[in-house]
Each structure stands twice: as C-alpha cells, then as structure tokens.
Write a protein that holds these residues in place. Structure first.
Motif, PDB file in Angstrom:
ATOM      1  N   ARG A  41       0.801  -1.035  -0.065  1.00 18.92           N
ATOM      2  CA  ARG A  41       0.118   0.090   0.067  1.00 18.92           C
ATOM      3  C   ARG A  41       0.801   1.287  -0.061  1.00 18.92           C
ATOM      4  O   ARG A  41       1.802   1.503   0.816  1.00 18.92           O
ATOM      5  CB  ARG A  41      -0.914   0.011   1.128  1.00 18.92           C
ATOM      6  CG  ARG A  41      -1.783   1.162   1.438  1.00 18.92           C
ATOM      7  CD  ARG A  41      -2.715   1.098   2.547  1.00 18.92           C
ATOM      8  NE  ARG A  41      -1.911   0.428   3.636  1.00 18.92           N
ATOM      9  CZ  ARG A  41      -0.933   1.000   4.521  1.00 18.92           C
ATOM     10  NH1 ARG A  41      -0.964   2.326   4.384  1.00 18.92           N
ATOM     11  NH2 ARG A  41      -0.671   0.577   5.737  1.00 18.92           N
ATOM     12  N   ILE A  42       0.519   2.267  -0.886  1.00 15.64           N
ATOM     13  CA  ILE A  42       1.084   3.431  -0.839  1.00 15.64           C
ATOM     14  C   ILE A  42       0.258   4.672  -0.418  1.00 15.64           C
ATOM     15  O   ILE A  42      -0.927   4.821  -1.038  1.00 15.64           O
ATOM     16  CB  ILE A  42       1.891   3.891  -2.074  1.00 15.64           C
ATOM     17  CG1 ILE A  42       2.794   2.655  -2.739  1.00 15.64           C
ATOM     18  CG2 ILE A  42       2.331   5.164  -2.360  1.00 15.64           C
ATOM     19  CD1 ILE A  42       3.036   2.795  -4.124  1.00 15.64           C
ATOM     20  N   PHE A  43       0.507   5.163   0.706  1.00  9.31           N
ATOM     21  CA  PHE A  43      -0.419   6.321   1.189  1.00  9.31           C
ATOM     22  C   PHE A  43      -2.001   5.517   1.101  1.00  9.31           C
ATOM     23  O   PHE A  43      -2.002   4.700   2.093  1.00  9.31           O
ATOM     24  CB  PHE A  43      -0.546   7.661   0.454  1.00  9.31           C
ATOM     25  CG  PHE A  43       0.720   8.151   0.535  1.00  9.31           C
ATOM     26  CD1 PHE A  43       1.314   8.565   1.823  1.00  9.31           C
ATOM     27  CD2 PHE A  43       1.855   8.379  -0.453  1.00  9.31           C
ATOM     28  CE1 PHE A  43       2.554   9.172   2.105  1.00  9.31           C
ATOM     29  CE2 PHE A  43       3.025   9.028  -0.199  1.00  9.31           C
ATOM     30  CZ  PHE A  43       3.429   9.240   0.946  1.00  9.31           C
ATOM     31  N   SER A  44      -2.691   6.026   0.436  1.00 11.01           N
ATOM     32  CA  SER A  44      -4.249   5.801   0.750  1.00 11.01           C
ATOM     33  C   SER A  44      -4.556   4.825  -0.480  1.00 11.01           C
ATOM     34  O   SER A  44      -5.747   4.796  -0.910  1.00 11.01           O
ATOM     35  CB  SER A  44      -5.036   6.776   0.703  1.00 11.01           C
ATOM     36  OG  SER A  44      -4.995   7.606  -0.272  1.00 11.01           O
ATOM     37  N   LEU A  45      -3.713   4.393  -1.371  1.00 13.07           N
ATOM     38  CA  LEU A  45      -4.091   3.478  -2.499  1.00 13.07           C
ATOM     39  C   LEU A  45      -3.563   1.965  -2.307  1.00 13.07           C
ATOM     40  O   LEU A  45      -2.418   1.604  -1.837  1.00 13.07           O
ATOM     41  CB  LEU A  45      -2.933   3.917  -3.781  1.00 13.07           C
ATOM     42  CG  LEU A  45      -3.151   3.154  -4.988  1.00 13.07           C
ATOM     43  CD1 LEU A  45      -4.617   3.221  -5.431  1.00 13.07           C
ATOM     44  CD2 LEU A  45      -2.067   3.710  -6.042  1.00 13.07           C
TER      45      LEU A  45
END
Length: 122
Positions: A41-45
């Motif tokens: 996961r990258i930040f909120s993605l």
C-alpha cells in the motif's frame, strides 16, 4: 489553498485518516483468499486483484476487468485499474473528505458480492 483551508494539523490528520482507512481495506483484502494485495500500500492506495480459479494470466485479466465493470456499474463505489507487468490490477483509493470506515466496509462488501457472482459464473 488546501493548506489554507485545512491548516497544517488538520491536513495531517486528514491524510493520516485516509492512510488508516486504506490500511483497513488492505487488511480486508488480505483476509479473503480469493484476493491478493499485489503491491505494498502506498499512502491511501491499495492495488489488488481477484485470483482466478486457475493460475491463468489471461483469465485473471479478464476476471478483473469484469469485476471492475461490475463494481463500477453499481454506482455505489468507483475503483480504477492499472496494468502491472502485463497483469490487470484493481486500485482502491481513499480520498473523499467524508469517507469513514463504514464506507470502506460497504465498498468491500460490494467487491465481495460481485467477486462471488463472477466466480460462480465461471
């Protein structure tokens, strides 16, 4: 303008909350053996896919295209996609200002229902 609107602390809280909600969604995906979290996961993605009954990349791509179309056609949620190393990947992003955990749970329920329907039709 965003910084002026929210202020530094509120903007930090806003971003942290969305990251937390995405982590929650990621944990829901990871708990369902029909799905796979494809990249960290990258930040909120969250990037994930529905796994086909057979380990067939072509079937996987077709299955995930179908899931994307089925989910988006409900009008309840909208997800996007990308292609990573030839594999069709679904993308769930938390970004709306009023998003709460109940919205993430409802989105996951839509995804699970459509996945069950698609897998049942194979």
């Amino acid at each position: 303008m965003v910084l002026r609107l929210y202020g530094l602390e509120n903007l930090q809280d806003y971003i942290r909350n969305h990251v937390k909600l995405a982590a929650h969604f990621e944990s829901l995906v990871a708990q369902d053996p029909r799905f796979e979290v494809v990249t960290p996961r990258i930040f909120s993605l969250v990037c994930f896919c529905l796994l086909p009954p057979q380990n067939d990349e072509h079937c996987c791509n077709k299955l995930n295209r179908g899931l994307l179309d089925a989910v988006n056609s409900t009008g309840n949620i909208f997800i996007s996609h990308t292609v990573l190393s030839g594999t069709y990947i679904l993308r769930f992003a938390v970004g709306a200002p009023l998003t709460e955990e109940r919205h993430v749970n409802a989105a996951w329920k839509v995804l699970q229902e459509k996945a069950t329907s698609l897998l049942g039709s194979l």
